[in-house]
Design a protein around this motif. Structure first.
Motif, PDB file in Angstrom:
ATOM      1  N   CYS A  42       0.838  -1.209   0.000  1.00 50.42           N
ATOM      2  CA  CYS A  42       0.000   0.000   0.000  1.00 50.42           C
ATOM      3  C   CYS A  42       0.871   1.257   0.000  1.00 50.42           C
ATOM      4  N   GLN A  43       1.999   1.197   0.697  1.00 47.08           N
ATOM      5  CA  GLN A  43       2.933   2.323   0.652  1.00 47.08           C
ATOM      6  C   GLN A  43       3.480   2.495  -0.758  1.00 47.08           C
ATOM      7  N   MET A  44       3.735   1.371  -1.442  1.00 49.23           N
ATOM      8  CA  MET A  44       4.182   1.443  -2.837  1.00 49.23           C
ATOM      9  C   MET A  44       3.121   2.096  -3.705  1.00 49.23           C
ATOM     10  N   LEU A  45       1.855   1.751  -3.482  1.00 48.80           N
ATOM     11  CA  LEU A  45       0.767   2.373  -4.237  1.00 48.80           C
ATOM     12  C   LEU A  45       0.755   3.877  -4.026  1.00 48.80           C
ATOM     13  N   GLU A  63     -15.285 -14.538  -3.017  1.00 52.74           N
ATOM     14  CA  GLU A  63     -14.008 -14.124  -3.593  1.00 52.74           C
ATOM     15  C   GLU A  63     -14.153 -12.768  -4.283  1.00 52.74           C
ATOM     16  N   HIS A  64     -15.230 -12.583  -5.008  1.00 50.71           N
ATOM     17  CA  HIS A  64     -15.459 -11.308  -5.693  1.00 50.71           C
ATOM     18  C   HIS A  64     -15.667 -10.172  -4.695  1.00 50.71           C
ATOM     19  N   SER A  65     -16.331 -10.458  -3.589  1.00 50.15           N
ATOM     20  CA  SER A  65     -16.530  -9.433  -2.559  1.00 50.15           C
ATOM     21  C   SER A  65     -15.204  -8.998  -1.951  1.00 50.15           C
ATOM     22  N   PHE A  66     -14.330  -9.956  -1.684  1.00 49.10           N
ATOM     23  CA  PHE A  66     -13.012  -9.609  -1.157  1.00 49.10           C
ATOM     24  C   PHE A  66     -12.207  -8.819  -2.192  1.00 49.10           C
ATOM     25  N   ASN A  67     -12.390  -9.144  -3.450  1.00 52.54           N
ATOM     26  CA  ASN A  67     -11.724  -8.396  -4.509  1.00 52.54           C
ATOM     27  C   ASN A  67     -12.209  -6.953  -4.535  1.00 52.54           C
ATOM     28  N   HIS A  68     -13.492  -6.743  -4.273  1.00 47.97           N
ATOM     29  CA  HIS A  68     -14.034  -5.382  -4.198  1.00 47.97           C
ATOM     30  C   HIS A  68     -13.457  -4.632  -3.002  1.00 47.97           C
ATOM     31  N   VAL A 108      -7.256   0.038  -2.623  1.00 48.17           N
ATOM     32  CA  VAL A 108      -6.384   0.589  -3.671  1.00 48.17           C
ATOM     33  C   VAL A 108      -6.850   1.996  -4.048  1.00 48.17           C
ATOM     34  N   ARG A 109      -8.147   2.175  -4.206  1.00 51.06           N
ATOM     35  CA  ARG A 109      -8.675   3.498  -4.559  1.00 51.06           C
ATOM     36  C   ARG A 109      -8.431   4.514  -3.446  1.00 51.06           C
ATOM     37  N   PHE A 110      -8.591   4.084  -2.193  1.00 49.08           N
ATOM     38  CA  PHE A 110      -8.362   4.997  -1.065  1.00 49.08           C
ATOM     39  C   PHE A 110      -6.905   5.448  -1.021  1.00 49.08           C
ATOM     40  N   VAL A 111      -5.984   4.498  -1.151  1.00 48.33           N
ATOM     41  CA  VAL A 111      -4.564   4.841  -1.108  1.00 48.33           C
ATOM     42  C   VAL A 111      -4.198   5.697  -2.319  1.00 48.33           C
ATOM     43  N   SER A 112      -4.723   5.362  -3.478  1.00 45.57           N
ATOM     44  CA  SER A 112      -4.450   6.152  -4.682  1.00 45.57           C
ATOM     45  C   SER A 112      -5.038   7.553  -4.563  1.00 45.57           C
ATOM     46  N   PHE A 113      -6.232   7.658  -3.962  1.00 45.36           N
ATOM     47  CA  PHE A 113      -6.838   8.972  -3.737  1.00 45.36           C
ATOM     48  C   PHE A 113      -5.973   9.795  -2.794  1.00 45.36           C
ATOM     49  N   SER A 114      -5.454   9.157  -1.760  1.00 44.67           N
ATOM     50  CA  SER A 114      -4.571   9.857  -0.827  1.00 44.67           C
ATOM     51  C   SER A 114      -3.356  10.399  -1.554  1.00 44.67           C
ATOM     52  N   ARG A 115      -2.829   9.607  -2.472  1.00 44.74           N
ATOM     53  CA  ARG A 115      -1.660  10.028  -3.242  1.00 44.74           C
ATOM     54  C   ARG A 115      -1.981  11.258  -4.075  1.00 44.74           C
ATOM     55  N   THR A 116      -3.105  11.253  -4.785  1.00 48.58           N
ATOM     56  CA  THR A 116      -3.456  12.396  -5.627  1.00 48.58           C
ATOM     57  C   THR A 116      -3.828  13.603  -4.783  1.00 48.58           C
TER      58      THR A 116
END
Length: 169
Positions: A99-102, A139-144, A150-158
């Protein structure tokens, strides 16, 4: 500045390996040493339960605190995302450095981190008792859930990273 983030991503990939490598020793303490302390009467059952639950977060926090101190001394980016997520027991804590890499990386390094996060959540959904299996709704729920992380960490980055880039220019 782009190359700087890629250098950090290499470090974070190594740190992820250290986190995974530490698990063997931490589990050894959790399943062998701590119960021996309990059997010897040195600790009570409450302390034993606490140590069994928090062994991973404690070890990750100690290691990441060391890396944060090292980053401050060397003037590098501080891995605060890995520190915060490393405090969480089990799954989320284990993927703290991806997540830090993201947060820090872009391009291929970001894709590697996304793969690790998605794969970790997918494997958990696949092995979830009773409802889990390959290509199930679980499995699909965990993928969501992985997608939301990923979106939260990416949003934090932007949200926060461009301000630092603007100052550096």
């Amino acid at each position: 500045m782009h190359h700087l983030h890629n250098d950090h991503a290499n470090d974070y990939l190594s740190d992820f390996g250290v986190h995974i490598g530490m698990k063997v020793f931490v589990k050894g303490f959790e399943y062998l040493f701590f119960p021996l302390l309990y059997a010897a009467g040195i600790i009570n059952e409450i302390v034993l339960a606490f140590l069994l639950i928090s062994g991973g977060p404690i070890s990750r926090t100690v290691y990441t605190s060391y890396r944060m101190t090292q980053a401050v001394v060397e003037g590098k980016e501080i891995p605060w995302v890995a520190f915060v997520l490393g405090l969480v027991p089990m799954l989320i804590g284990n993927i703290a450095y991806p997540c830090q890499m993201l947060y820090s990386a872009s391009g291929k390094r970001g894709k590697i981190a996304k793969f690790i996060v998605y794969d970790t959540f997918t494997r958990l959904g696949d092995q979830f008792p009773i409802w889990g299996n390959e290509d199930t709704l679980t499995e699909h729920s965990f993928n969501h859930l992985a997608d939301k992380l990923v979106r939260f960490v990416s949003f934090s980055r932007t949200k926060f990273l461009p301000a630092r880039d603007a100052k550096a220019s």
